[in-house]
Write an enzyme that holds these catalytic residues in place. Structure first.
Site, PDB file in Angstrom:
ATOM      1  N   GLY A  49       0.883  -1.185   0.027  1.00 14.77           N
ATOM      2  CA  GLY A  49      -0.314  -0.023   0.106  1.00 14.77           C
ATOM      3  C   GLY A  49       0.925   1.396   0.102  1.00 14.77           C
ATOM      4  N   GLN A  54       2.724   9.842   1.265  1.00 13.61           N
ATOM      5  CA  GLN A  54       4.124   9.188   1.452  1.00 13.61           C
ATOM      6  C   GLN A  54       5.137   9.734   0.265  1.00 13.61           C
ATOM      7  OE1 GLN A  54       2.591   5.119   2.265  1.00 13.61           O
ATOM      8  NE2 GLN A  54       4.576   5.044   3.068  1.00 13.61           N
ATOM      9  N   CYS A  95       5.950  -0.280   7.053  1.00 14.96           N
ATOM     10  CA  CYS A  95       5.810   0.835   6.084  1.00 14.96           C
ATOM     11  C   CYS A  95       6.839   1.378   5.386  1.00 14.96           C
ATOM     12  CB  CYS A  95       5.414   2.206   7.032  1.00 14.96           C
ATOM     13  SG  CYS A  95       4.746   3.590   6.449  1.00 14.96           S
ATOM     14  N   LEU A  96       6.762   1.579   4.148  1.00 17.61           N
ATOM     15  CA  LEU A  96       7.734   2.218   3.321  1.00 17.61           C
ATOM     16  C   LEU A  96       8.460   3.225   3.780  1.00 17.61           C
ATOM     17  CD1 LEU A  96       5.979   1.289  -0.373  1.00 17.61           C
ATOM     18  CD2 LEU A  96       7.905  -0.073   0.928  1.00 17.61           C
ATOM     19  N   HIS A 137      -4.059   1.620   7.673  1.00 20.32           N
ATOM     20  CA  HIS A 137      -2.862   2.155   7.720  1.00 20.32           C
ATOM     21  C   HIS A 137      -2.702   3.258   6.900  1.00 20.32           C
ATOM     22  CE1 HIS A 137       1.797   1.283   8.104  1.00 20.32           C
ATOM     23  NE2 HIS A 137       1.542   2.141   6.852  1.00 20.32           N
ATOM     24  N   GLU A 138      -3.171   3.065   5.693  1.00 18.55           N
ATOM     25  CA  GLU A 138      -2.884   4.193   4.519  1.00 18.55           C
ATOM     26  C   GLU A 138      -3.900   5.443   4.760  1.00 18.55           C
ATOM     27  OE1 GLU A 138      -0.405   3.501   2.896  1.00 18.55           O
ATOM     28  OE2 GLU A 138      -0.227   1.441   3.053  1.00 18.55           O
ATOM     29  N   HIS A 141      -2.191   7.602   7.276  1.00 24.22           N
ATOM     30  CA  HIS A 141      -1.160   8.509   6.462  1.00 24.22           C
ATOM     31  C   HIS A 141      -1.767   9.780   5.973  1.00 24.22           C
ATOM     32  CE1 HIS A 141       2.626   6.126   6.344  1.00 24.22           C
ATOM     33  NE2 HIS A 141       2.027   5.086   5.702  1.00 24.22           N
TER      34      HIS A 141
HETATM   35 NI    NI Z   1       2.809   3.214   5.777  1.00 27.71          NI
END
Ligand code: NI
Length: 173
Positions: A49, A54, A95-96, A137-138, A141
């Site tokens: 995701g 991000q 997480c990226l 989670h997204e 963000h």
């Molecule tokens: Ni993340």
């Protein structure tokens, strides 16, 4: 068609990760190009995701693919949670934007989300398991929240120190 441009991913503790995203006003060519770039960036980074926040694009847009084959993209624009189960479960997340860090976060087990798709059509998504976790989670963000903020301040500070050190070392090389 040319390959979509890959976008740089912001890393915690970059303050831009705490920006609250604006509503997407229209699903037009500009947004569609951003979706293409975000999908390419997510697949390239092997993520499941990616939220627009991000990649320093502060509008309510998320791309997800939790499939094993990496061929089932899900695009959520202006997502709103319509319902979330009272039943919650703690699961390990990564997480990226927080590379190499995994820790437990409690989330609703199932949710119902309303959003626009990549064509601007309204849809509802009933999600459970990994998809439900990923959407929550997204969506965090988009509100400027990174998953490490659920952890204890001590843990979060350790992660911050570790990542800043790694970023300084990467700049030196
Ligand atoms: Ni993340």
């Amino acid at each position: 068609m040319s390959k979509p441009e890959l976008l740089p991913i912001l890393c915690f503790p970059d303050p831009r990760l705490h920006t609250v995203a604006k509503h997407v006003a229209a699903v037009d060519a500009r947004i569609q190009q951003q979706i293409e770039r975000m999908l390419a960036t997510m697949y390239d980074a092997n993520g499941i995701g990616l939220a627009a926040t991000q990649v320093d694009f502060h509008e309510r847009l998320i791309v997800i693919d939790v499939s094993e084959e990496r061929n089932t993209p899900l695009v959520l624009i202006n997502p709103e949670v319509e319902w979330a189960s009272d039943e919650k479960r703690k699961g390990e997340e990564g997480c990226l934007s927080v590379p190499g860090i995994y820790d437990g976060v409690e989330r609703s087990v199932s949710i119902k989300v309303r959003a626009l798709d990549e064509k601007g059509q309204s849809r509802t998504v009933d999600a459970e398991g990994i998809l439900a976790v990923c959407i929550q989670h997204e969506m965090d963000h988009l509100m400027g929240k990174v998953f490490v903020e659920y952890l204890s301040p001590l843990k979060r500070d350790r992660i911050k120190t570790k990542l800043l050190k790694a970023q300084r070392e990467a700049e030196r090389d």
